[in-house]
Write a protein that holds these residues in place. Structure first.
Motif: not given
Lengths: 485, 183
Positions: A27-43, A279-291
């Protein structure tokens, strides 16, 4: 005997065990592209990326909040039955669980919009298996000790049976947009292609043996139990056939279901990154809202009703003319009529995906450079904010996940160190129901366009893997092209 | 790329091997697991008022009935039964001495065992009998081969007197507590 052992081992330590899908290292390890999978709004910084098919993201996690393998199987000379009674039957509660999650990314591709460089699109397919089984404490006691002896008068809670599992293939497409220098948002649409699903999560009732009103004992059952399955029966049927075509039939079935031929569902992820200051960043995500709408290959099992049994009952003179000598069968029939077991229910049902929520706050420090020619950060340089590369980050993360028995949460503190542009390390300390000493370490290596990452959790547990309550490992390879505009 | 993959994988595997270790585990211990629950359940209940006993006791037998009881010889029970106890309780508020006989019959109607309980006229204390089966008790084969019970009630007194107790009657209760080996 072998089958029994296999069932026991797999049930408690293998397939049916696992829990949170907390990916606190990713999470928020934005150097890794897969971090998009845990936060679609990552940098995002890349111009494009592509995962190495099948090797871009492999994730395995297993957890037990109660007994460990070592607790039971350590060669310590203690009688095994005693260990099972003391450590499993007596010590574990119905809130303890065994859980397991695995994810295999088939492919993952991302690219920046040609006309809208602030947009980063990503899509891909991954398979996920997620199973959780809560410890059915009262049912285990009933099986281990029975309803007699000291358990006369004890009410065994049938709601202790609580499990859920599924294998699903996920097709996803996401958009990540930099709204301003301070805010990046993202969303991801998902189509779920279910391979199988089962759940028994809303059981209630009890089984009690008490002093009878007439006879010595009265056994009373009051049950409202249901096991819903979709996609399971066809697999069982193929395995039961056990013919030379079994392997082929299974492959064909899985292929069909992986490619949208089974039960389907919809869902989405959403997330954001907001810079409170440079220097200060906040992030948030919600995943798998689905059925998933389960309508094919349904087989449900229900046990519903109530009955009290005090044995065969003869009251004279009322029953003197009852010459039926099959009173036992009559009693059985009466109970089965009062508490019918139905295995012919094919009602469709909706299963909800386990929703996950992340949140974090990060403080960057240790400015290394002020311009970023190769990292794609050009899109962040307009105001001079956030284009800077800081050598260090420190912060906290919160993870919550909806589970059948409520929300499970984990709190993480982390420190991230960037050594130039090629190597980045992240270490985490996480507290959750499985461990108070979960220290994880992640490594991201960028060698030219080749990206390799590995994230390992609960490293202290590796001192004695068998005694670990929790283990997860994720690694993968990507090819990344950085922005050149 | 090809050059980079092997070193990375090697690094991962080496790190795992170096870092991880485990105490010696003995999974064969599972074979030693012993799961032996005690199952308790009532078997049958017989109740008869004194008026009825008086009305049919010309031949002293006021009740005789054979009924199937396949609970014991179900394959699951027969294969796993280790030991057990059958408890009987008699309450008598009638004015006469009574006897209850329970015969355990196999599928051919042959008598495998007999339990006989007698109780004095009221006021009499509850008569209890506990019969153990298995080690130290009667043979488990009696239970395993039992397919039906024949229950007989005999009036050992007169057929005219009426007890001064409220609602005089004979009550027979019975229940079993069996120890099974599930594993």
């Amino acid at each position: 005997m072998r089958l029994g052992k296999l069932f026991f081992l797999t049930t408690f330590f293998g397939v049916s065990s696992m829990w949170s899908q907390n990916k606190q290292l990713l999470y928020d390890f934005y150097e890794i592209p897969q971090s998009l999978m845990v936060n679609p709004g990552v940098k995002t910084s890349e111009k494009w990326h592509t995962g190495i098919p099948v090797l871009s993201g492999l994730y395995f996690q297993a957890a037990t909040s109660g007994v460990t393998v070592n607790d039971l199987f350590a060669n310590d000379g203690v009688d095994f039955t005693t260990k099972v009674r003391e450590r499993l039957i007596e010590d574990m509660s119905k809130r303890d669980d065994f859980s397991t999650t695995s994810q295999i990314e088939l492919f993952n591709v991302g690219f920046r919009g040609k006309n809208r460089p602030d947009d980063y699109y990503s899509f891909g397919v991954y398979g996920e298996t997620d199973i959780i089984a809560y410890w059915p404490k009262d049912l285990a006691i009933l099986a281990f000790e029975g309803n007699g002896g000291n358990n006369i008068g004890r009410s065994f809670d049938l709601s202790d049976l609580n499990l859920r599992g599924e294998m699903v293939n996920v097709f996803h497409f996401g958009v990540n947009r930099k709204m301003s220098n301070d805010l990046t948002i993202g969303a991801r649409a998902k189509i779920y292609s279910s391979i199988f699903q089962f759940q028994s999560i809303k059981n209630s009732g009890s089984f009690t043996t008490t002093q009878g009103q007439n006879n010595i004992y009265a056994n009373t059952i009051n049950a409202d139990m249901k096991l819903q399955t979709s996609g399971v029966q066809e697999i069982i049927d193929i395995l039961d056939e056990d013919t030379s075509s079994t392997q082929r039939d299974l492959t064909s079935l899985f292929t069909r279901r992986v490619l949208l031929g089974g039960n389907l569902g919809l869902g989405f992820d959403a997330g954001f990154t907001y810079h409170l200051n440079p220097q200060t960043t906040i992030t948030g995500s919600v995943l798998d809202v689905g059925f998933i709408y389960n309508s094919k290959d349904i087989k449900n099992y229900t046990l519903r009703g109530s009955a009290t049994n005090e044995g065969i009952d003869v009251i004279l003179p009322e029953d003197i003319n009852d010459l039926n000598n099959d009173l036992w069968q009559e009693l059985i029939d009466e109970i089965e009529e009062s508490v019918p077991f139905d295995d012919n229910d094919t009602s469709r049902y909706i299963s909800f995906r386990p929703v996950k929520v992340y949140g974090s706050i990060r403080y960057d420090f240790g400015l290394a450079e002020t311009s970023n020619k190769d990292c794609g950060c050009a899109i962040n340089t307009e105001s001079g904010q956030n284009g800077n590369l800081y050598r260090n980050s420190v912060g906290g993360q919160l993870f919550m996940m909806k589970r059948p028995r409520g929300v499970q949460a984990a709190l993480t503190g982390f420190y991230q160190k960037r050594l130039g542009r090629t190597l980045s390390l992240k270490t985490t300390y996480t507290v959750d129901k499985y461990s108070l000493s979960n220290i994880g370490l992640g490594l991201n290596l960028q060698a030219g366009p080749v990206n390799f990452y590995i994230l390992g959790d609960n490293l202290l547990g590796y001192r004695n893997v068998a005694d670990s309550h929790y283990a997860s490992l994720q690694f993968g390879f990507n090819i990344i092209s950085w922005n050149d505009n | 790329m090809k050059k980079l993959l092997p070193p990375c994988l090697l690094l991962v595997m080496a790190a795992m091997l170096i870092l991880s270790c485990s105490e010696e585990q003995d999974f064969d211990q599972f074979d030693d697991l012993s799961v032996t629950p005690t199952v308790a359940s009532s078997i049958f209940y017989l109740e008869s008022d004194e008026e009825f006993i008086n009305s049919v006791s010309a031949v002293s037998t006021f009740y005789a009935q054979t009924f199937n009881f396949d609970a014991f010889n179900e394959q699951f029970v027969a294969e796993r039964l280790l030991e057990g106890t059958i408890s009987y309780e008699l309450d008598n508020t009638t004015s006469k001495r009574l006897n209850i006989t329970i015969e355990f019959l196999d599928e051919g109607g042959n008598i495998l065992d007999i339990e006989s309980l007698s109780i004095d006229p009221a006021p009499a204390q509850t008569e209890t009998l506990e019969v153990a089966y298995g080690p130290g008790g009667k043979s488990l084969d009696i239970l395993i081969n039992t397919s039906s019970f024949r229950v007989t009630g005999n009036n050992l007194g007169d057929a005219t007197s009426i007890s001064s107790e409220p609602e005089p009657k004979i009550i027979v209760r019975s229940a079993a507590e069996f120890l099974f080996r599930l594993k």
